[in-house]
Structure formats: C-alpha cells, structure tokens
Design an enzyme around this catalytic site. Structure first.
Site, PDB file in Angstrom:
ATOM      1  N   THR A  13       0.830  -1.219   0.000  1.00 45.05           N
ATOM      2  CA  THR A  13       0.000   0.000   0.000  1.00 45.05           C
ATOM      3  C   THR A  13       0.858   1.261   0.000  1.00 45.05           C
ATOM      4  O   THR A  13       0.329   2.358  -0.184  1.00 45.05           O
ATOM      5  CB  THR A  13      -0.941   0.049   1.231  1.00 45.05           C
ATOM      6  OG1 THR A  13      -0.145  -0.065   2.418  1.00 45.05           O
ATOM      7  CG2 THR A  13      -1.962  -1.072   1.206  1.00 45.05           C
ATOM      8  N   SER A  27       1.568  -2.513   7.673  1.00 38.73           N
ATOM      9  CA  SER A  27       0.218  -3.099   7.678  1.00 38.73           C
ATOM     10  C   SER A  27      -0.681  -2.261   6.777  1.00 38.73           C
ATOM     11  O   SER A  27      -0.641  -1.031   6.846  1.00 38.73           O
ATOM     12  CB  SER A  27      -0.410  -3.090   9.081  1.00 38.73           C
ATOM     13  OG  SER A  27      -1.757  -3.541   9.020  1.00 38.73           O
ATOM     14  N   LYS A  42      15.003  -8.361  19.340  1.00 39.04           N
ATOM     15  CA  LYS A  42      15.630  -9.215  20.377  1.00 39.04           C
ATOM     16  C   LYS A  42      17.083  -9.523  20.000  1.00 39.04           C
ATOM     17  O   LYS A  42      17.991  -9.380  20.829  1.00 39.04           O
ATOM     18  CB  LYS A  42      14.819 -10.504  20.507  1.00 39.04           C
ATOM     19  CG  LYS A  42      15.408 -11.520  21.473  1.00 39.04           C
ATOM     20  CD  LYS A  42      14.427 -12.677  21.675  1.00 39.04           C
ATOM     21  CE  LYS A  42      15.097 -13.838  22.390  1.00 39.04           C
ATOM     22  NZ  LYS A  42      15.624 -14.846  21.464  1.00 39.04           N
ATOM     23  N   TYR A  48      -8.239  -6.773  10.580  1.00 44.55           N
ATOM     24  CA  TYR A  48      -7.377  -5.673  11.054  1.00 44.55           C
ATOM     25  C   TYR A  48      -7.362  -5.621  12.581  1.00 44.55           C
ATOM     26  O   TYR A  48      -6.312  -5.615  13.203  1.00 44.55           O
ATOM     27  CB  TYR A  48      -7.891  -4.358  10.474  1.00 44.55           C
ATOM     28  CG  TYR A  48      -7.038  -3.153  10.782  1.00 44.55           C
ATOM     29  CD1 TYR A  48      -5.755  -3.027  10.250  1.00 44.55           C
ATOM     30  CD2 TYR A  48      -7.516  -2.109  11.587  1.00 44.55           C
ATOM     31  CE1 TYR A  48      -4.976  -1.903  10.518  1.00 44.55           C
ATOM     32  CE2 TYR A  48      -6.747  -0.992  11.849  1.00 44.55           C
ATOM     33  CZ  TYR A  48      -5.475  -0.891  11.308  1.00 44.55           C
ATOM     34  OH  TYR A  48      -4.713   0.226  11.578  1.00 44.55           O
TER      35      TYR A  48
HETATM   36  P1  NAD Z   1       0.009   2.920   4.774  1.00 45.01           P
HETATM   37  O1  NAD Z   1      -0.778   1.873   4.054  1.00 45.01           O
HETATM   38  O2  NAD Z   1       0.259   4.214   4.081  1.00 45.01           O
HETATM   39  O3  NAD Z   1       1.402   2.339   5.249  1.00 45.01           O
HETATM   40  C1  NAD Z   1       1.640   1.000   5.543  1.00 45.01           C
HETATM   41  C2  NAD Z   1       2.963   0.598   4.917  1.00 45.01           C
HETATM   42  O4  NAD Z   1       3.260  -0.773   5.280  1.00 45.01           O
HETATM   43  C3  NAD Z   1       2.949   0.639   3.380  1.00 45.01           C
HETATM   44  O5  NAD Z   1       4.109   1.284   2.904  1.00 45.01           O
HETATM   45  C4  NAD Z   1       2.925  -0.828   2.987  1.00 45.01           C
HETATM   46  O6  NAD Z   1       3.488  -1.058   1.711  1.00 45.01           O
HETATM   47  C5  NAD Z   1       3.718  -1.455   4.124  1.00 45.01           C
HETATM   48  N1  NAD Z   1       3.446  -2.891   4.327  1.00 45.01           N
HETATM   49  C6  NAD Z   1       2.246  -3.497   4.523  1.00 45.01           C
HETATM   50  N2  NAD Z   1       2.410  -4.827   4.676  1.00 45.01           N
HETATM   51  C7  NAD Z   1       3.748  -5.068   4.599  1.00 45.01           C
HETATM   52  C8  NAD Z   1       4.547  -6.231   4.722  1.00 45.01           C
HETATM   53  N3  NAD Z   1       4.015  -7.450   4.905  1.00 45.01           N
HETATM   54  N4  NAD Z   1       5.905  -6.105   4.630  1.00 45.01           N
HETATM   55  C9  NAD Z   1       6.475  -4.892   4.430  1.00 45.01           C
HETATM   56  N5  NAD Z   1       5.764  -3.753   4.314  1.00 45.01           N
HETATM   57  C10 NAD Z   1       4.412  -3.843   4.398  1.00 45.01           C
HETATM   58  O7  NAD Z   1      -0.775   3.176   6.156  1.00 45.01           O
HETATM   59  P2  NAD Z   1      -0.516   4.236   7.316  1.00 45.01           P
HETATM   60  O8  NAD Z   1      -1.760   5.017   7.495  1.00 45.01           O
HETATM   61  O9  NAD Z   1       0.772   4.948   7.094  1.00 45.01           O
HETATM   62  O10 NAD Z   1      -0.379   3.269   8.583  1.00 45.01           O
HETATM   63  C11 NAD Z   1       0.891   2.902   9.106  1.00 45.01           C
HETATM   64  C12 NAD Z   1       0.697   2.087  10.375  1.00 45.01           C
HETATM   65  O11 NAD Z   1      -0.004   2.852  11.364  1.00 45.01           O
HETATM   66  C13 NAD Z   1      -0.112   0.806  10.168  1.00 45.01           C
HETATM   67  O12 NAD Z   1       0.437  -0.224  10.963  1.00 45.01           O
HETATM   68  C14 NAD Z   1      -1.485   1.192  10.668  1.00 45.01           C
HETATM   69  O13 NAD Z   1      -2.210   0.073  11.121  1.00 45.01           O
HETATM   70  C15 NAD Z   1      -1.152   2.151  11.803  1.00 45.01           C
HETATM   71  N6  NAD Z   1      -2.266   3.077  12.076  1.00 45.01           N
HETATM   72  C16 NAD Z   1      -2.556   4.107  11.225  1.00 45.01           C
HETATM   73  C17 NAD Z   1      -3.622   4.946  11.494  1.00 45.01           C
HETATM   74  C18 NAD Z   1      -3.964   6.125  10.603  1.00 45.01           C
HETATM   75  O14 NAD Z   1      -4.922   6.852  10.906  1.00 45.01           O
HETATM   76  N7  NAD Z   1      -3.237   6.393   9.543  1.00 45.01           N
HETATM   77  C19 NAD Z   1      -4.419   4.724  12.621  1.00 45.01           C
HETATM   78  C20 NAD Z   1      -4.110   3.660  13.456  1.00 45.01           C
HETATM   79  C21 NAD Z   1      -3.019   2.843  13.181  1.00 45.01           C
END
Ligand code: NAD
Ligand code: UDP
Length: 310
Positions: free
Chosen positions: A35, A75, A105, A145
């Site tokens: 993503t 994620s 670790k 999720y």
């Molecule tokens: P995003 O989709 O822009 O970023 C997620 C990144 O993770 C992407 O670059 C994607 O390519 C990478 N990724 C996903 N699966 C992967 C894997 N198996 N191996 C390697 N890379 C992988 O989303 P975001 O909004 O930047 O969110 C980042 C983190 O923050 C996530 O863990 C999300 O759950 C958490 N989060 C975000 C929000 C929000 O409002 N944006 C709220 C709560 C939690």
C-alpha cells in the site's frame, strides 16, 4: 543510532523516516509496497543514511550491523486496503510482528509497535482510555485488522515479559496529512478528492458517527517521545477534538471552497459509532499533546491534494 522502520514507505512511515533522519539517525526502511509508494520516500533515497530493503516482513529477515530501534508500522491501514488483503493483513500483524520482534531481540533494540484505536472496536465507553478491553467482532468485516493488531499487542507483551525486550505500544487514532493516497478509501482523501473534483461527498449512514482527527506531525512527535520513555503498556496518541462525519464533510466543503453536494450511502457493518482518545496518559507520561489545529492541518493537507488532483 540506527532505526529500522517496517512500512517506512507508507503514509506515516515516510513521515517517521523523515523525523528520525532529522534527529541524526540512520534509517533502514523495510517495505513491500503493498500500500506504500516509492514517491513517498523519493526525497530521502539519496540520503546516505537512508536504506530501503524491499521485503515482506511476514517472512524472515536478517539485517547486518547494529540496530538500536525497531518500529513496526507495516500493515494495510485503511478499511478498503485491509478488506482487499485480509490474509496479508493478518500475517503482517502476527508473523510480521514475530519477525520484527525477533530482529529487536537479536540486536538488543527497543521495539515500538503501531497499534490502533480499532483494538477498542465499536467502543461502549467514551472517550476511550487505555484500560478499556474493547468491543470487537472477531469474525466481522473489520476483524482481519482489529484481531491482527490485538495479536500484535499480545505478541509484543510476550516478548517483553519472556525475553525482556524494551517494548512500546502506541494506539494510534485517525491520523491525516500529506502523502495519504487519494484512493485509499479513508474519509479524508475521499471527501477532499470528491470536493476538489466537484463530485458529491459520500457520507456513510446518516453521518452521525464520530471521529477525532490528528495531524501527522503531532502523531510522529508522540511516537518519538514514547520510544524514548520507559513505559511498555499501551498509550493512546490522537487528537481529542471530536466531530461527526457529517460535520467533517461540511468542514471539507468550507476549506476547499467546493460547491459539491452531500450524498448518503449505506453504513459499512461494524463501523464504530464514536471514537475519541482520552490522552491523559500521554500528557502525564510524555508531556505530549497535539499542537496542530484541524483548521491548520486541513489547510496543509488540502494544498497537497490540490496538486495531485491538478
Ligand atoms: P500505509 O498503508 O500508508 O502504510 C503502511 C505501509 O506498510 C505501506 O508502505 C505498505 O506497503 C507497508 N506494508 C504493509 N504490509 C507489509 C509487509 N508485509 N511487509 C512490508 N511492508 C508492508 O498506512 P498508514 O496510514 O501509514 O499506517 C501505518 C501504520 O499505522 C499501520 O500499521 C497502521 O495500522 C497504523 N495506524 C494508522 C492509522 C492512521 O490513521 N493512519 C491509525 C491507526 C493505526
Ligand atoms: N466514511 C464516510 N464516507 C467515506 C469514507 C468513510 O462517511 O467516503 C466514514 C466511515 O463510515 C467511518 C468514518 O468515515 O465512519 C471514518 O472512516 P475511515 O475509513 O477514514 O476510517 P475508520 O475510522 O472507520 O477506520
């Protein structure tokens, strides 16, 4: 200091990479671009302190050299993205957490995991405090999720208790800013894109559900402080300024100067009815609170999207 950030090419990950580089760290970004986008980190790739490893963190990874911090942010994060890839989402929270914790670790590094307000599900207490156990449907349309993130928290606590890894858990509430994808399906890119294109804004349900939006620089600052604390239990980071989605749609129309209409679409199942972080713990523990008002944050974000829409 050398900091490994999984998901470093995503929306939040790219802002974290920028901040840690500005603090003098070397940054190793691990991303499989499911993503995320290369353009999010294009301005960083010529920096000799920035390294990109294209890799799925749900598979084993061995990194040479010292690592001081591991931040697990990989994620899919928007409901549209995680519902498109439910198995990848469950894997990155479970197997991916296992691999990332294993790296921490092995290197004696600090570990911080990106959890979410979604661990509270459709919450029955309001605002949400960290001691609330949540109200999550384990088989519903958001379960891939929510349960992935709940497992990630449990795994993080297990590594802390069994192996003594210095761990941190940040529960992130809705965050917005530059480099969100216009097509990620979240409410802000949807509304701003629709408003700038002159299309109707799609409000789900009657728009009476609430959210509380935090600007990305505030979130990054909270994460930076938490990583340097000695606290290992979950901490909410978000902006407590709450509004209904219908009010939010009207704000977007005002700030974009758009004449678009509002249309109502069905409410997705298990969509949380209310969400606002109680940030008393972050205030006390980290001396942190958000600084950027929604008006200011939206102005910056809308300018960014204006260039994308053309
Ligand atoms: P995003 O989709 O822009 O970023 C997620 C990144 O993770 C992407 O670059 C994607 O390519 C990478 N990724 C996903 N699966 C992967 C894997 N198996 N191996 C390697 N890379 C992988 O989303 P975001 O909004 O930047 O969110 C980042 C983190 O923050 C996530 O863990 C999300 O759950 C958490 N989060 C975000 C929000 C929000 O409002 N944006 C709220 C709560 C939690
Ligand atoms: N939403 C909406 N219209 C849209 C996209 C989302 O009304 O075009 C609503 C959605 O139903 C939810 C809120 O906005 O109540 C926030 O949705 P988002 O996908 O941004 O994140 P969530 O907080 O639900 O994970």
């Amino acid at each position: 200091m050398r900091t490994l950030i999984t998901g470093g090419a995503g929306f939040i990950g790219s802002h974290l990479s920028e901040r840690f580089l500005a603090e003098g760290h070397s940054v190793v970004c691990v991303d499989n671009f499911i993503t995320g986008r290369p353009e999010n980190i294009r301005h960083l790739v010529d920096n000799p302190k920035f390294r990109v490893i294209v890799h799925d963190i749900s598979k084993p990874l061995f990194v040479d050299g010292l690592i001081d911090n591991v931040l697990h942010f990989a994620s899919p994060a928007s409901p549209v993205d995680y519902q498109k890839s439910p198995i990848q989402t469950l894997k990155v929270g479970s197997l991916g957490s296992h691999v990332a914790l294993g790296i921490a670790k092995a290197h004696g590094a600090r570990y911080l995991t990106a959890s979410t307000s979604e661990v509270y599900g459709d919450p029955e207490i309001h605002p949400q405090t960290e001691d609330y156990w949540g109200h999550v449907n384990p088989v519903g349309e958001r379960s891939m999720y929510d349960e992935s993130k709940r497992f990630a928290e449990a795994m993080t606590m297990a590594y802390h208790r069994e192996h003594g890894v210095r761990t941190h858990i940040v529960r992130i509430f809705n965050t917005y800013g530059e480099r969100m994808r216009l097509d990620d399906g979240r409410v802000l890119p949807n509304f701003v894109g629709q408003a700038l294109r002159g299309e109707s804004l799609t409000v789900y349900g009657e728009g009476q559900q609430t959210r509380s939006f935090c600007y990305v620089s505030d979130l990054v600052d909270g994460i930076f402080r938490l990583l340097h604390s000695d606290y290992h239990m979950p901490v909410n980071i978000g902006n407590p300024s709450e509004l209904t989605i219908l009010e939010f749609a009207k704000e977007i129309l005002k700030h974009t100067g758009s004449k678009s209409q509002i249309v109502y679409k069905p409410l997705p199942s298990d969509d949380p009815k209310q969400r606002r972080p109680d940030i008393s713990l972050a205030r006390k523990l980290l001396g942190w609170e958000p600084k950027v008002s929604r008006e200011e944050g939206l102005k910056q974000t809308i300018e960014h999207f204006r260039k994308k829409v053309g």
